[in-house]
Every structure is written in C-alpha cells, then in structure tokens.
Write an enzyme that holds these catalytic residues in place. Structure first.
Site, PDB file in Angstrom:
ATOM      1  N   LYS A 221       0.809  -1.214   0.000  1.00 43.38           N
ATOM      2  CA  LYS A 221       0.000   0.000   0.000  1.00 43.38           C
ATOM      3  C   LYS A 221       0.848   1.273   0.000  1.00 43.38           C
ATOM      4  CE  LYS A 221      -4.395  -1.838   1.398  1.00 43.38           C
ATOM      5  NZ  LYS A 221      -5.521  -1.851   2.343  1.00 43.38           N
ATOM      6  N   ARG A 255      -3.705 -10.138   4.831  1.00 46.32           N
ATOM      7  CA  ARG A 255      -4.098 -10.207   3.414  1.00 46.32           C
ATOM      8  C   ARG A 255      -2.926  -9.679   2.591  1.00 46.32           C
ATOM      9  NH1 ARG A 255      -6.640  -6.771  -0.339  1.00 46.32           N
ATOM     10  NH2 ARG A 255      -8.105  -7.831  -1.747  1.00 46.32           N
TER      11      ARG A 255
END
Length: 273
Positions: A221, A255
């Site tokens: 991210k 995840r």
C-alpha cells in the site's frame, strides 16, 4: 482465539493465517491485476497455495482511488466462474465485493467468506449475508473508494475506527449473524493518511478488545511507499515487515500479495514465539 466459521470451514485462528489476493481486475493499484482472465486467476491461486496461502481472496473491481466502477453483472460474470473453479482447492474462498447482488451470487457459487470494504452498509448487504455460514470481513472505510484519500480527517482514528466496527458488528448481530462468523478489518489505506495508518498499526490490539479476530491488509500500500520511498513493485520487504508487525500486535489474518516471503517471516516468528 475461537475458530472462525467460514462457509465449509471452521478456520483455526490459533496461528496466524495468510489470505492471498487474487485480482481479476485489470485496474489493480499493485500491478497484479489479471485482466478479467479466469484461467490466470486459477493459476495465480494454485501458485499462492503452493507458497503457503490459507485463504484465497478473489476480487473483480478495483477499490483504488480514482478507479472506474464495474457493473454488478460484469462483476458476477467474472467472479462466479472463478469461484466455481476454486471451490475444490481445499481452502476457504473469500470474495471481495461491496455489492449485495454480487454477495448473493458468490455465496450461491460456493464462496466461504464475503470481504466487504464498505462494512455491509450498502442497502440490502446485511440481508444478503445474514443467513448461512459465510464468514464476514467487516472493514472500515471513510468516504468511498474513488475519493476516500482526498482529505481524510479524524479526531482519534483508532477510537473512531473501533467504534465504527463495533457498531457494524451490532447491526449484523441484530440480523442474526453469529459473532463466530465475523472478522474485523480496520481498513489500512481506506480514507487514512500515513499517520492514521501508522497509529492503527501501532495500536492494533485495540481492535481486538471486543474478542473478535482482526484482519490486516497492508500489502504494497501507498503508506509503505511513503515510508520507504519505494514504488509499488518494490514494496515486498516493507509489506512483509508490516504483516509481521500486525501479527505481533494481534492480527489473526494478513491479506497479502506476496505469500511466500510472508509465510517465511511468520514461520520464523512462530518458531521463536
């Protein structure tokens, strides 16, 4: 930590679990989108399982800021064949969607979990998932995917996110959803600045205070790019470090895009814990 009821499975969360990301969309922020190719998704899933994934998370609509929306029918047409092909792989199949009609179609096709970035707030979403045994991942997001990063503001991000998750659990419980079906995701990167994300990671244990398991999705991210200066394709090391920190601070599921290095890091951590 009790088992998570997850469709066909009772998932043991006494050890941390790895959820592998399989993006059918072409418009993935991480550059790993499979351009609507179900055969490629099956190959990606097979590779993730070889690398040590415990759960497969299939998505067909990008939630990156500015991404174009995908129609309900388009999403169903992509996800259902992929789910039907993957249900025989022997692990839980999670579907990443915020549309109630897609949730229903996915569960009918055999999905074991619904992973909703919108926290089951869309009209009809709670009703779509209330019955049955599908696991439910309840995520926090401020705003909506296309504009969520424009100017996110909180007085106390950890307290506000925790309160939101608690409220959504209450809504699901009122609809008859067993707590054993629910996992919480604070929503790293979904309407949060780098400082917000760091505060949530630092105080991950706060999200476990209600006794429910927590899922952390930090892989590749933008916060990791901001911290390291690395482009998205060079964030593997930072992603593994973030996943390990999340597990150390109580995450039951991480995840990730990069399953093998994450599995190696967790294996070493478990050996000395």
């Amino acid at each position: 930590m009790p088992n998570l009821i997850c469709g066909r499975f009772d998932l043991d969360l006494s050890v941390p679990r790895i959820m592998a990301i399989v993006n059918l969309t072409a418009d993935s922020f991480s550059g790993d989108g499979l351009h609507d190719d179900v055969s490629a998704a099956i190959r990606r899933a097979e590779s993730a399982l070889i690398d040590g994934a415990d759960i497969l998370d299939i998505g067909a609509e990008s939630t990156r800021p500015g991404a174009a929306p995908v129609s309900e029918q388009q999403e169903i047409d992509l996800l259902v064949p992929a789910i039907e092909a993957l249900v025989g792989f022997g692990v839980p199949i999670s579907v990443d969607t915020l549309k109630p009609a897609v949730m229903r179609a996915a569960i009918r096709a055999g999905a074991d979990m619904v992973n909703d970035v919108n926290g089951f707030r869309s009209p009809g979403a709670v009703e779509a998932v209330a019955d049955g045994r599908a696991g439910l991942c309840v995520m926090h997001m401020q705003g909506e995917p296309r504009t969520m990063q424009n100017n996110p503001v909180y007085q106390d991000v950890v307290s506000e996110v925790a309160a939101f998750l608690d409220e959504r659990v209450g809504v699901l419980a009122a609809a008859g959803v067993a707590r054993e079906r629910i996992v919480l995701d604070p929503g790293f990167g979904f309407g949060k600045t780098v400082e917000h994300n760091c505060a949530m990671l630092r105080e991950m244990t706060r999200f476990r205070e209600g006794g429910l398991p927590v899922l952390a999705g930090l892989s590749r991210k933008s916060m990791l790019g901001a911290l390291t200066g690395r482009p998205v394709e060079q964030r593997v090391s930072a992603s593994v470090a973030a996943a390990l920190i999340a597990v150390q601070r109580g995450a039951a599921i991480v995840r990730v895009h990069d399953v093998a290095p994450t599995r190696d890091a967790l294996t070493v951590w478990l050996a000395v814990s």
